[in-house]
Design a protein around this motif. Structure first.
Motif, PDB file in Angstrom:
ATOM      1  N   ILE A 338       0.835  -1.200   0.000  1.00  0.00           N
ATOM      2  CA  ILE A 338       0.000   0.000   0.000  1.00  0.00           C
ATOM      3  C   ILE A 338       0.870   1.251   0.000  1.00  0.00           C
ATOM      4  CG2 ILE A 338      -1.645   1.356   1.365  1.00  0.00           C
ATOM      5  CD1 ILE A 338      -2.879  -1.288   2.284  1.00  0.00           C
ATOM      6  N   GLY A 339       1.953   1.214   0.779  1.00  0.00           N
ATOM      7  CA  GLY A 339       2.855   2.358   0.822  1.00  0.00           C
ATOM      8  C   GLY A 339       3.524   2.634  -0.513  1.00  0.00           C
ATOM      9  N   VAL A 340       3.795   1.575  -1.266  1.00  0.00           N
ATOM     10  CA  VAL A 340       4.431   1.731  -2.577  1.00  0.00           C
ATOM     11  C   VAL A 340       3.410   2.153  -3.632  1.00  0.00           C
ATOM     12  CG1 VAL A 340       5.571   0.498  -4.458  1.00  0.00           C
ATOM     13  CG2 VAL A 340       6.298   0.124  -2.093  1.00  0.00           C
ATOM     14  N   ILE A 341       2.266   1.471  -3.635  1.00  0.00           N
ATOM     15  CA  ILE A 341       1.261   1.706  -4.685  1.00  0.00           C
ATOM     16  C   ILE A 341       0.526   3.016  -4.469  1.00  0.00           C
ATOM     17  CG2 ILE A 341      -0.858   0.823  -5.723  1.00  0.00           C
ATOM     18  CD1 ILE A 341       0.150  -2.003  -4.854  1.00  0.00           C
ATOM     19  N   GLY A 342       0.151   3.286  -3.223  1.00  0.00           N
ATOM     20  CA  GLY A 342      -0.655   4.467  -2.948  1.00  0.00           C
ATOM     21  C   GLY A 342      -2.050   4.290  -3.501  1.00  0.00           C
ATOM     22  N   ASP A 343      -2.322   4.940  -4.596  1.00  0.00           N
ATOM     23  CA  ASP A 343      -3.603   4.819  -5.289  1.00  0.00           C
ATOM     24  C   ASP A 343      -3.350   4.130  -6.621  1.00  0.00           C
ATOM     25  OD1 ASP A 343      -6.066   5.028  -6.410  1.00  0.00           O
ATOM     26  OD2 ASP A 343      -6.206   7.210  -6.324  1.00  0.00           O
ATOM     27  N   VAL A 344      -3.961   2.977  -6.833  1.00  0.00           N
ATOM     28  CA  VAL A 344      -3.726   2.228  -8.072  1.00  0.00           C
ATOM     29  C   VAL A 344      -4.201   3.008  -9.286  1.00  0.00           C
ATOM     30  CG1 VAL A 344      -5.946   1.005  -8.156  1.00  0.00           C
ATOM     31  CG2 VAL A 344      -3.866  -0.110  -9.044  1.00  0.00           C
ATOM     32  N   GLU A 345      -5.034   4.000  -9.066  1.00  0.00           N
ATOM     33  CA  GLU A 345      -5.508   4.816 -10.172  1.00  0.00           C
ATOM     34  C   GLU A 345      -4.410   5.705 -10.748  1.00  0.00           C
ATOM     35  OE1 GLU A 345      -8.265   4.242 -11.488  1.00  0.00           O
ATOM     36  OE2 GLU A 345      -9.050   2.938  -9.934  1.00  0.00           O
ATOM     37  N   ARG A 346      -3.242   5.713 -10.105  1.00  0.00           N
ATOM     38  CA  ARG A 346      -2.102   6.427 -10.688  1.00  0.00           C
ATOM     39  C   ARG A 346      -1.582   5.712 -11.934  1.00  0.00           C
ATOM     40  NH1 ARG A 346       2.631   7.574  -6.898  1.00  0.00           N
ATOM     41  NH2 ARG A 346       2.578   5.336  -6.492  1.00  0.00           N
ATOM     42  N   PHE A 347      -1.996   4.462 -12.116  1.00  0.00           N
ATOM     43  CA  PHE A 347      -1.494   3.650 -13.221  1.00  0.00           C
ATOM     44  C   PHE A 347      -2.657   3.262 -14.131  1.00  0.00           C
ATOM     45  CE2 PHE A 347       0.654   2.830  -9.239  1.00  0.00           C
ATOM     46  CZ  PHE A 347       1.983   3.068  -9.533  1.00  0.00           C
ATOM     47  N   SER A 348      -2.436   3.345 -15.422  1.00  0.00           N
ATOM     48  CA  SER A 348      -3.510   2.995 -16.356  1.00  0.00           C
ATOM     49  C   SER A 348      -3.283   1.651 -17.025  1.00  0.00           C
ATOM     50  CB  SER A 348      -3.674   4.064 -17.429  1.00  0.00           C
ATOM     51  OG  SER A 348      -2.522   4.127 -18.241  1.00  0.00           O
ATOM     52  N   THR A 349      -2.060   1.123 -16.965  1.00  0.00           N
ATOM     53  CA  THR A 349      -1.780  -0.184 -17.553  1.00  0.00           C
ATOM     54  C   THR A 349      -0.984  -1.026 -16.564  1.00  0.00           C
ATOM     55  OG1 THR A 349       0.350   0.416 -18.559  1.00  0.00           O
ATOM     56  CG2 THR A 349      -1.654   0.893 -19.829  1.00  0.00           C
ATOM     57  N   TYR A 350      -1.144  -2.320 -16.685  1.00  0.00           N
ATOM     58  CA  TYR A 350      -0.413  -3.222 -15.791  1.00  0.00           C
ATOM     59  C   TYR A 350       1.079  -3.188 -16.078  1.00  0.00           C
ATOM     60  CZ  TYR A 350       0.150  -6.685 -19.541  1.00  0.00           C
ATOM     61  OH  TYR A 350       0.511  -7.328 -20.697  1.00  0.00           O
ATOM     62  N   LYS A 351       1.470  -2.818 -17.300  1.00  0.00           N
ATOM     63  CA  LYS A 351       2.894  -2.746 -17.629  1.00  0.00           C
ATOM     64  C   LYS A 351       3.583  -1.644 -16.822  1.00  0.00           C
ATOM     65  CE  LYS A 351       2.518  -4.616 -22.315  1.00  0.00           C
ATOM     66  NZ  LYS A 351       2.745  -4.363 -23.760  1.00  0.00           N
ATOM     67  N   GLU A 352       2.930  -0.504 -16.712  1.00  0.00           N
ATOM     68  CA  GLU A 352       3.488   0.585 -15.912  1.00  0.00           C
ATOM     69  C   GLU A 352       3.543   0.185 -14.442  1.00  0.00           C
ATOM     70  OE1 GLU A 352       1.091   3.945 -16.628  1.00  0.00           O
ATOM     71  OE2 GLU A 352       1.729   4.193 -18.705  1.00  0.00           O
ATOM     72  N   PHE A 353       2.515  -0.511 -14.012  1.00  0.00           N
ATOM     73  CA  PHE A 353       2.453  -0.975 -12.630  1.00  0.00           C
ATOM     74  C   PHE A 353       3.604  -1.927 -12.332  1.00  0.00           C
ATOM     75  CE2 PHE A 353       0.726  -3.763  -9.277  1.00  0.00           C
ATOM     76  CZ  PHE A 353       0.321  -2.819  -8.349  1.00  0.00           C
ATOM     77  N   LYS A 354       3.847  -2.888 -13.206  1.00  0.00           N
ATOM     78  CA  LYS A 354       4.937  -3.846 -13.024  1.00  0.00           C
ATOM     79  C   LYS A 354       6.295  -3.146 -13.020  1.00  0.00           C
ATOM     80  CE  LYS A 354       5.114  -7.619 -15.358  1.00  0.00           C
ATOM     81  NZ  LYS A 354       5.084  -8.554 -16.512  1.00  0.00           N
ATOM     82  N   LYS A 355       6.457  -2.195 -13.930  1.00  0.00           N
ATOM     83  CA  LYS A 355       7.734  -1.498 -14.003  1.00  0.00           C
ATOM     84  C   LYS A 355       7.981  -0.680 -12.748  1.00  0.00           C
ATOM     85  CE  LYS A 355      10.603   1.425 -16.946  1.00  0.00           C
ATOM     86  NZ  LYS A 355      10.718   2.148 -18.233  1.00  0.00           N
ATOM     87  N   TYR A 356       6.920  -0.035 -12.255  1.00  0.00           N
ATOM     88  CA  TYR A 356       7.060   0.766 -11.040  1.00  0.00           C
ATOM     89  C   TYR A 356       7.412  -0.111  -9.844  1.00  0.00           C
ATOM     90  CZ  TYR A 356       5.936   4.209  -7.432  1.00  0.00           C
ATOM     91  OH  TYR A 356       6.004   5.061  -6.362  1.00  0.00           O
ATOM     92  N   LEU A 357       6.866  -1.328  -9.818  1.00  0.00           N
ATOM     93  CA  LEU A 357       7.171  -2.258  -8.734  1.00  0.00           C
ATOM     94  C   LEU A 357       8.494  -2.985  -8.938  1.00  0.00           C
ATOM     95  CD1 LEU A 357       4.289  -1.601  -7.904  1.00  0.00           C
ATOM     96  CD2 LEU A 357       3.889  -4.028  -7.488  1.00  0.00           C
ATOM     97  N   GLY A 358       9.130  -2.787 -10.095  1.00  0.00           N
ATOM     98  CA  GLY A 358      10.461  -3.339 -10.334  1.00  0.00           C
ATOM     99  C   GLY A 358      10.478  -4.787 -10.751  1.00  0.00           C
ATOM    100  N   VAL A 359       9.388  -5.299 -11.346  1.00  0.00           N
ATOM    101  CA  VAL A 359       9.343  -6.711 -11.740  1.00  0.00           C
ATOM    102  C   VAL A 359       8.949  -6.879 -13.198  1.00  0.00           C
ATOM    103  CG1 VAL A 359       8.940  -7.653  -9.438  1.00  0.00           C
ATOM    104  CG2 VAL A 359       6.989  -6.860 -10.793  1.00  0.00           C
ATOM    105  N   SER A 360       9.264  -5.898 -14.018  1.00  0.00           N
ATOM    106  CA  SER A 360       8.972  -6.006 -15.446  1.00  0.00           C
ATOM    107  C   SER A 360      10.225  -6.433 -16.194  1.00  0.00           C
ATOM    108  CB  SER A 360       8.463  -4.670 -15.994  1.00  0.00           C
ATOM    109  OG  SER A 360       9.472  -3.682 -15.910  1.00  0.00           O
ATOM    110  N   ALA A 361      10.044  -6.886 -17.415  1.00  0.00           N
ATOM    111  CA  ALA A 361      11.174  -7.314 -18.247  1.00  0.00           C
ATOM    112  C   ALA A 361      11.591  -6.184 -19.169  1.00  0.00           C
ATOM    113  CB  ALA A 361      10.779  -8.545 -19.056  1.00  0.00           C
ATOM    114  N   GLU A 362      12.889  -6.139 -19.463  1.00  0.00           N
ATOM    115  CA  GLU A 362      13.398  -5.171 -20.422  1.00  0.00           C
ATOM    116  C   GLU A 362      14.450  -5.853 -21.284  1.00  0.00           C
ATOM    117  OE1 GLU A 362      15.046  -2.018 -18.119  1.00  0.00           O
ATOM    118  OE2 GLU A 362      16.855  -3.129 -17.563  1.00  0.00           O
TER     119      GLU A 362
END
Length: 473
Positions: A338-362
């Motif tokens: 919750i402290g990291v995400i805050g409001d999930v409405e800050r993100f519109s796609t799951y890809k941005e969400f994954k990248k923000y959480l540091g678990v996306s692929a590049e």
């Protein structure tokens, strides 16, 4: 100055109201955050249109103190620009880094209160954009402030550009969640360090204590050593005295057995007088016990933040029940997320969400060649840590308690993926699931999840003595 019209979307706004048209911002502000001072750039739109690409680099920056007078001075400078060009606060786009915990919080909240459009950009993204996109090796506070301004302008021109993700700043409540969890993590690190120091000292002061206890770092053992600092002190105690003290220290389940063992082995102890170590040992144990007490208070505070506190007028957090419905998610993990995400409405796609959480692929790239993929180095470390924690617990319990997540991991490994990379993929899947649940405001349903993944739910069930079917979580 031009007022060019463009479709405007950062790809992370939630209201889907940016399908229309709006004006470009007229000034782009970047703020490099420091502990005692900040450095800001304020670059007009036209400066980025210079064919030689040098006009924006030559703009001046402003250095101001990270206190009330310094921030007021910065606000005055922005107001002068507003008055000079007859602009409003909505003509400014401000980017800053969430650097140093609370260092950015004050200036951030002041700017939001004033009505400016403000976004956060990852620290690592600034350096990567400066080197790869702009080819600038210069690493200074002034240059980073200008680069952030450039990133804001470039993102507006190319809203779907993947290299830059702009996130709405955290709220006061989100900041509180993150602060509490970081404090808890710090206290836990200090406690572990102190307990390790005690165990080293016990090799000299209490060489036979491990015969009675599996863990020499438990609270009851620490209290026992505080009462009997060395084996020579414990040697003089009777079985009954040791038994009653362990009961008082909270070791009720092992008190009798441990007292008997100690009474048996202590007469033959080879412990030597070590009074020069006793004072240090006592100090470390006292500090460890204080840290444990502080952790208990923090855990109580976390519980109140999650589930609410009627006495303080604090309502339960809307994400608590959703996150706690996931397997192996504790209150500490839920609070961290919750402290990291805050409001999930800050993100519109799951890809941005994954990248923000540091678990996306590049992509792994050498020159112009793409040689494979890897997990991103960007993102919030706290989130990546707890997602890995969840994944490892799932795998550790996978044989006895099969879940959809374990089935997904096994499938990746059977396909030839190495185990470390498969764990990274599992973390990404968990992040996507969290995003979906929070976006739809629904609790986790393991049966629906299994069916959606093409896994037979029967493989995840067992029957208890009452022949009631239950999902193993």
């Amino acid at each position: 100055m031009n007022t060019t019209i463009t479709p405007f979307s950062y790809g992370n706004d939630t209201h889907n109201s940016h399908t229309g048209q709006r004006n470009f911002y007229q000034f782009y502000v970047g703020i490099d955050i420091g502990a005692s001072f900040h450095v800001a750039s304020c670059i007009p739109f036209d400066a980025f249109l210079d064919p030689k690409g040098i006009a924006w680099k030559r703009t001046k920056t402003m250095k101001f103190n990270a206190d009330s007078s310094g921030i007021a001075e910065f606000l005055t400078a922005l107001e002068k620009i507003e008055n000079q060009f007859s602009f409003t606060k909505r003509d400014f786009l401000i980017l800053l880094e969430p650097t140093g915990g609370h260092y950015s919080y004050l200036v951030q909240q002041v700017l939001l209160t004033e009505g400016y459009d403000l976004f956060q950009v990852e620290n690592s993204a600034v350096g990567e954009f400066r080197k790869k996109n702009l080819g600038i090796s210069e690493k200074t506070d002034s240059m980073d402030a200008k680069v952030m301004a450039y990133m804001g302008w470039h993102k507006q021109l190319h809203p779907h550009m993947q290299g830059v993700t702009l996130i709405r700043p955290q709220s006061v409540l989100q900041s509180l969640f993150r602060t509490v969890m970081r404090d808890r993590w710090y206290l836990n690190v200090q406690l572990t360090r102190r307990k390790n120091q005690v165990q080293q000292l016990l090799r000299v002061t209490h060489p036979d204590l491990n015969k009675a206890f599996k863990s020499l770092s438990s609270t009851s053992v620490l209290k026992l050593v505080l009462e009997y600092p060395t084996g020579l002190h414990l040697k003089e105690a009777t079985t009954e005295e040791i038994y009653h003290f362990l009961l008082k220290a909270g070791a009720k389940s092992v008190a009798k057995r441990a007292a008997n063992i100690l009474a048996k082995v202590m007469p033959n102890t080879i412990a030597v007088p070590a009074e020069h170590l006793v004072e240090r040992q006592n100090w470390i144990i006292e500090e460890a016990l204080r840290l444990e007490e502080s952790l208990k208070h923090i855990d109580q505070e976390i519980h109140k933040l999650l589930w609410g506190d009627p006495d303080k007028g604090l309502d339960p957090h809307p994400y608590t029940e959703i996150l706690m419905s996931l397997p192996y998610v504790s209150e500490n993990i839920a609070c961290t997320l919750i402290g990291v995400i805050g409001d999930v409405e800050r993100f519109s796609t799951y890809k941005e969400f994954k990248k923000y959480l540091g678990v996306s692929a590049e992509n792994k790239q050498s020159g112009t060649s793409v040689t494979g993929t890897r997990q991103t180095y960007s993102g919030v470390r706290d989130a990546r840590r707890v997602l890995y924690q969840i994944a490892l617990i799932i795998l550790a319990n996978g044989k006895k308690q099969p879940t959809v997540f374990k089935a997904y991991y096994d499938r990746k490994v059977n396909e030839g993926m190495n185990k470390k990379k498969a764990i990274g993929h599992l973390c990404g899947k968990i992040a996507v699931l969290i995003y979906t649940l929070l976006k739809n405001n629904v609790k986790y349903d393991p049966i629906s999840h299994a069916k959606a993944c093409g896994i037979e739910p029967d493989n995840l069930y067992f029957r208890n003595n009452e022949t009631e079917t239950k999902l193993i979580k």
